[in-house]
Design a protein around this motif. Structure first.
Motif, PDB file in Angstrom:
ATOM      1  N   GLN A 128      42.793  61.451  45.326  1.00  0.00           N
ATOM      2  CA  GLN A 128      41.918  62.612  45.208  1.00  0.00           C
ATOM      3  C   GLN A 128      42.096  63.311  43.861  1.00  0.00           C
ATOM      4  N   GLY A 129      43.338  63.384  43.390  1.00  0.00           N
ATOM      5  CA  GLY A 129      43.583  63.991  42.088  1.00  0.00           C
ATOM      6  C   GLY A 129      42.890  63.235  40.969  1.00  0.00           C
ATOM      7  N   ILE A 130      42.926  61.893  41.029  1.00  0.00           N
ATOM      8  CA  ILE A 130      42.244  61.079  40.019  1.00  0.00           C
ATOM      9  C   ILE A 130      40.742  61.342  40.070  1.00  0.00           C
ATOM     10  N   ALA A 131      40.188  61.359  41.293  1.00  0.00           N
ATOM     11  CA  ALA A 131      38.748  61.594  41.439  1.00  0.00           C
ATOM     12  C   ALA A 131      38.360  62.977  40.939  1.00  0.00           C
ATOM     13  N   LEU A 132      39.186  63.967  41.247  1.00  0.00           N
ATOM     14  CA  LEU A 132      38.884  65.345  40.860  1.00  0.00           C
ATOM     15  C   LEU A 132      38.897  65.518  39.344  1.00  0.00           C
ATOM     16  N   SER A 133      39.862  64.921  38.672  1.00  0.00           N
ATOM     17  CA  SER A 133      39.956  65.061  37.213  1.00  0.00           C
ATOM     18  C   SER A 133      38.766  64.444  36.499  1.00  0.00           C
ATOM     19  N   SER A 134      38.070  63.524  37.176  1.00  0.00           N
ATOM     20  CA  SER A 134      36.898  62.881  36.584  1.00  0.00           C
ATOM     21  C   SER A 134      35.596  63.468  37.096  1.00  0.00           C
ATOM     22  N   GLY A 135      35.677  64.560  37.880  1.00  0.00           N
ATOM     23  CA  GLY A 135      34.479  65.223  38.386  1.00  0.00           C
ATOM     24  C   GLY A 135      33.830  64.552  39.571  1.00  0.00           C
ATOM     25  N   ALA A 136      34.543  63.650  40.240  1.00  0.00           N
ATOM     26  CA  ALA A 136      33.972  62.911  41.377  1.00  0.00           C
ATOM     27  C   ALA A 136      34.252  63.640  42.687  1.00  0.00           C
ATOM     28  N   ALA A 137      33.839  64.912  42.769  1.00  0.00           N
ATOM     29  CA  ALA A 137      34.124  65.716  43.955  1.00  0.00           C
ATOM     30  C   ALA A 137      33.335  65.240  45.169  1.00  0.00           C
ATOM     31  N   ARG A 138      32.157  64.664  44.945  1.00  0.00           N
ATOM     32  CA  ARG A 138      31.327  64.227  46.070  1.00  0.00           C
ATOM     33  C   ARG A 138      32.029  63.140  46.880  1.00  0.00           C
ATOM     34  N   GLN A 139      32.706  62.220  46.204  1.00  0.00           N
ATOM     35  CA  GLN A 139      33.427  61.163  46.926  1.00  0.00           C
ATOM     36  C   GLN A 139      34.539  61.740  47.789  1.00  0.00           C
ATOM     37  N   ILE A 140      35.170  62.804  47.305  1.00  0.00           N
ATOM     38  CA  ILE A 140      36.217  63.453  48.085  1.00  0.00           C
ATOM     39  C   ILE A 140      35.637  64.048  49.361  1.00  0.00           C
ATOM     40  N   THR A 141      34.454  64.647  49.247  1.00  0.00           N
ATOM     41  CA  THR A 141      33.807  65.240  50.418  1.00  0.00           C
ATOM     42  C   THR A 141      33.444  64.183  51.445  1.00  0.00           C
ATOM     43  N   ILE A 142      32.897  63.065  50.976  1.00  0.00           N
ATOM     44  CA  ILE A 142      32.529  61.991  51.911  1.00  0.00           C
ATOM     45  C   ILE A 142      33.761  61.469  52.636  1.00  0.00           C
ATOM     46  N   SER A 143      34.861  61.303  51.903  1.00  0.00           N
ATOM     47  CA  SER A 143      36.093  60.823  52.549  1.00  0.00           C
ATOM     48  C   SER A 143      36.603  61.838  53.557  1.00  0.00           C
ATOM     49  N   GLY A 144      36.382  63.145  53.303  1.00  0.00           N
ATOM     50  CA  GLY A 144      36.754  64.162  54.285  1.00  0.00           C
ATOM     51  C   GLY A 144      35.952  64.038  55.566  1.00  0.00           C
ATOM     52  N   THR A 145      34.682  63.671  55.440  1.00  0.00           N
ATOM     53  CA  THR A 145      33.851  63.441  56.628  1.00  0.00           C
ATOM     54  C   THR A 145      34.382  62.264  57.438  1.00  0.00           C
ATOM     55  N   VAL A 146      34.819  61.220  56.728  1.00  0.00           N
ATOM     56  CA  VAL A 146      35.422  60.067  57.411  1.00  0.00           C
ATOM     57  C   VAL A 146      36.662  60.508  58.182  1.00  0.00           C
ATOM     58  N   ARG A 147      37.445  61.413  57.600  1.00  0.00           N
ATOM     59  CA  ARG A 147      38.647  61.903  58.276  1.00  0.00           C
ATOM     60  C   ARG A 147      38.302  62.579  59.591  1.00  0.00           C
ATOM     61  N   VAL A 148      37.290  63.448  59.578  1.00  0.00           N
ATOM     62  CA  VAL A 148      36.895  64.152  60.799  1.00  0.00           C
ATOM     63  C   VAL A 148      36.479  63.162  61.876  1.00  0.00           C
ATOM     64  N   LEU A 149      35.664  62.178  61.495  1.00  0.00           N
ATOM     65  CA  LEU A 149      35.209  61.181  62.472  1.00  0.00           C
ATOM     66  C   LEU A 149      36.376  60.383  63.041  1.00  0.00           C
ATOM     67  N   ALA A 150      37.291  59.952  62.177  1.00  0.00           N
ATOM     68  CA  ALA A 150      38.438  59.170  62.644  1.00  0.00           C
ATOM     69  C   ALA A 150      39.344  60.006  63.536  1.00  0.00           C
ATOM     70  N   THR A 151      39.533  61.275  63.184  1.00  0.00           N
ATOM     71  CA  THR A 151      40.354  62.152  64.013  1.00  0.00           C
ATOM     72  C   THR A 151      39.761  62.296  65.406  1.00  0.00           C
ATOM     73  N   GLY A 152      38.457  62.579  65.462  1.00  0.00           N
ATOM     74  CA  GLY A 152      37.799  62.734  66.758  1.00  0.00           C
ATOM     75  C   GLY A 152      37.848  61.480  67.596  1.00  0.00           C
ATOM     76  N   LEU A 153      37.592  60.325  66.971  1.00  0.00           N
ATOM     77  CA  LEU A 153      37.606  59.070  67.718  1.00  0.00           C
ATOM     78  C   LEU A 153      39.004  58.739  68.235  1.00  0.00           C
ATOM     79  N   ALA A 154      40.020  58.968  67.408  1.00  0.00           N
ATOM     80  CA  ALA A 154      41.390  58.685  67.839  1.00  0.00           C
ATOM     81  C   ALA A 154      41.799  59.597  68.992  1.00  0.00           C
ATOM     82  N   CYS A 155      41.432  60.867  68.905  1.00  0.00           N
ATOM     83  CA  CYS A 155      41.752  61.800  69.998  1.00  0.00           C
ATOM     84  C   CYS A 155      41.052  61.394  71.291  1.00  0.00           C
ATOM     85  N   LEU A 156      39.773  61.036  71.188  1.00  0.00           N
ATOM     86  CA  LEU A 156      39.035  60.630  72.381  1.00  0.00           C
ATOM     87  C   LEU A 156      39.616  59.358  72.996  1.00  0.00           C
ATOM     88  N   ALA A 157      39.936  58.384  72.148  1.00  0.00           N
ATOM     89  CA  ALA A 157      40.449  57.104  72.646  1.00  0.00           C
ATOM     90  C   ALA A 157      41.784  57.286  73.353  1.00  0.00           C
TER      91      ALA A 157
END
Length: 434
Positions: free
Chosen positions: A143-172
């Protein structure tokens, strides 16, 4: 080109969304634990296990800022990456050792004085968190590498993946019927951060490859220079993250200890949701400061505007009847625990507002590589928290949650005041206190 509010917002909003998604994943976990059988015991156990995980992850929690500030070319990338791997191995070994049953039972039962049923539940939950700190270290580096290059959008998308994975793991894990609520919560945390690490590595792969292969310019980064920069941040993280285990230690011996341990993750999640505003600002400000005095003042004014909006939002949610809706419907607490949590939450609610100024000041010191100042500020915060907690718990009969939230807000006020005082004595014209 003069820095504009629009440009700052374009960098800050994706980062804020990322931190908010992280807070949402914590809220999903806390709500899931609260709705499973034996919520009081399992919320307390989940709070203990996650508190231990937080203190263990301290050596790598500042890796985003380190990678963003230092990784400018191939040589620097490789040196920081190697040190990150070493730290990740270290925290994984520590987590595995702490999960060893005899050691954990002594630490949580004999040392912290926690009730036996909570100790047993938290011990099994901690096992699920063994991979958690190292996954955080890898995620923060990329994330630090992405941020220093202005790639904040990729960080946001990966955060969305985190939420989905968290919810699925909790449900399972919850639907399987084999695991306790605390185990379900910790499994969700670990699955979410592993998914986010892999997602940001994939999404920002071109940016990472560019930095990793960029020709070196100027003097190389040495091991000594890296650790001179980074070790104060490790100490800062230990002091900051260590407050939660300190809180847990005190709550284990407080009035209404189980109730206090049960509501603390809920209050902490509420604070974390709104702290996403300031944490994102810190990440953005490290990259924005230093271009010109006018630009620095623009960042300062942007900070004040966001702090005002945040104060208005927190007032609506914490100091009106909406607080009961949050505690029962969003957090999933029973009416009894919601009544218990209301006043401590209202005491702690201003912490994210104070943190806006704190994170702005911290970003300035990190940008100028004056990380020792940040360490001293965090030390003052920890001292105040321990002093207030010890005094309140030994001289009064108030519930532990009430005393500890008071200690947390007074601690954050002290650290912010220290940094503001330091900045004023340096005569920095870009200061918010100008």
């Amino acid at each position: 080109m003069t820095l504009s509010y629009r440009y700052i917002a374009r960098l800050w909003l994706p980062l804020m969304t990322t931190w908010l998604l992280m807070a949402v994943s914590y809220q999903i976990v806390a709500t899931m634990v609260a709705t499973l059988p034996d919520p009081k015991i399992n919320l307390a156990a989940f709070g203990i296990a996650s508190a231990i995980g937080l203190i263990v992850e301290a050596p790598i929690v500042m890796m985003t800022n380190a990678a963003s500030a230092l990784c400018r070319d191939q040589q620097r990338y490789r040196l920081v990456f190697r040190n990150n791997l070493i730290l990740n191995l270290l925290v994984t070994v520590i987590m595995a050792v702490l999960a060893y049953p005899p050691l954990f039972d002594w630490m949580a039962g004999s040392l912290m004085g926690i009730e036996l049923d909570v100790v047993e539940a938290s011990r099994s939950a901690l096992v699920w968190l063994v991979p958690w700190p190292a996954a955080i270290g890898m995620r923060r580096f990329y994330q630090g590498i992405a941020l220093s290059s202005g790639a904040a959008r990729q960080i946001t998308i990966s955060g969305t993946v985190r939420v989905l994975a968290t919810g699925l793991a909790c449900l399972a894990t919850a639907k399987s019927g084999y695991f306790t609520g605390a185990e379900v919560g910790c499994a969700g945390l670990t699955a979410g951060v592993i998914a986010e690490w892999l997602a940001v590595r994939f999404m920002a792969r071109r940016t990472i490859k560019d930095v990793a292969n960029r020709a070196s310019e100027g003097p190389p980064l040495t091991q000594k220079a890296f650790w001179v920069f980074y070790y104060p941040l490790i100490i800062t993280a230990y002091i900051s993250l260590g407050t939660e285990p300190i809180v847990t230690f005190f709550l284990g011996r407080s009035v209404a200890s189980v109730e206090s341990l049960a509501v603390l993750p809920i209050i902490g999640t509420f604070i974390f949701v709104f702290a996403s505003f300031s944490l994102a600002l810190q990440d953005a400000t490290v990259a924005l400061l230093g271009k010109s005095p006018d630009d620095d003042r623009t960042v300062a004014r942007f900070t004040l505007m966001i702090a005002f909006l945040l104060a208005l939002l927190i007032w609506v949610l914490a100091y009106t009847p909406l607080v009961d809706l949050w505690l029962t419907e969003v957090a999933g607490l029973s009416p009894e625990l919601a009544d218990f949590a209301r006043l401590p939450l209202r005491i702690a609610a201003p912490i994210p507002i104070i943190s806006m100024l704190f994170c702005y000041l911290v970003a300035g010191y990190i940008h100028r590589h004056l990380t020792v100042k940040v360490t001293l500020a965090s030390a003052s915060e920890a001292i105040v928290i321990v002093a207030v907690a010890w005094t309140g718990l030994t001289t009064t009969k108030h519930p532990g949650a009430l005393i500890m939230t008071s200690a947390l807000i007074l601690g954050r006020l002290s650290s912010t005041a220290f940094l503001a005082w330091q900045r004023k004595t340096q005569g920095d014209t870009s200061s918010l206190l100008r």
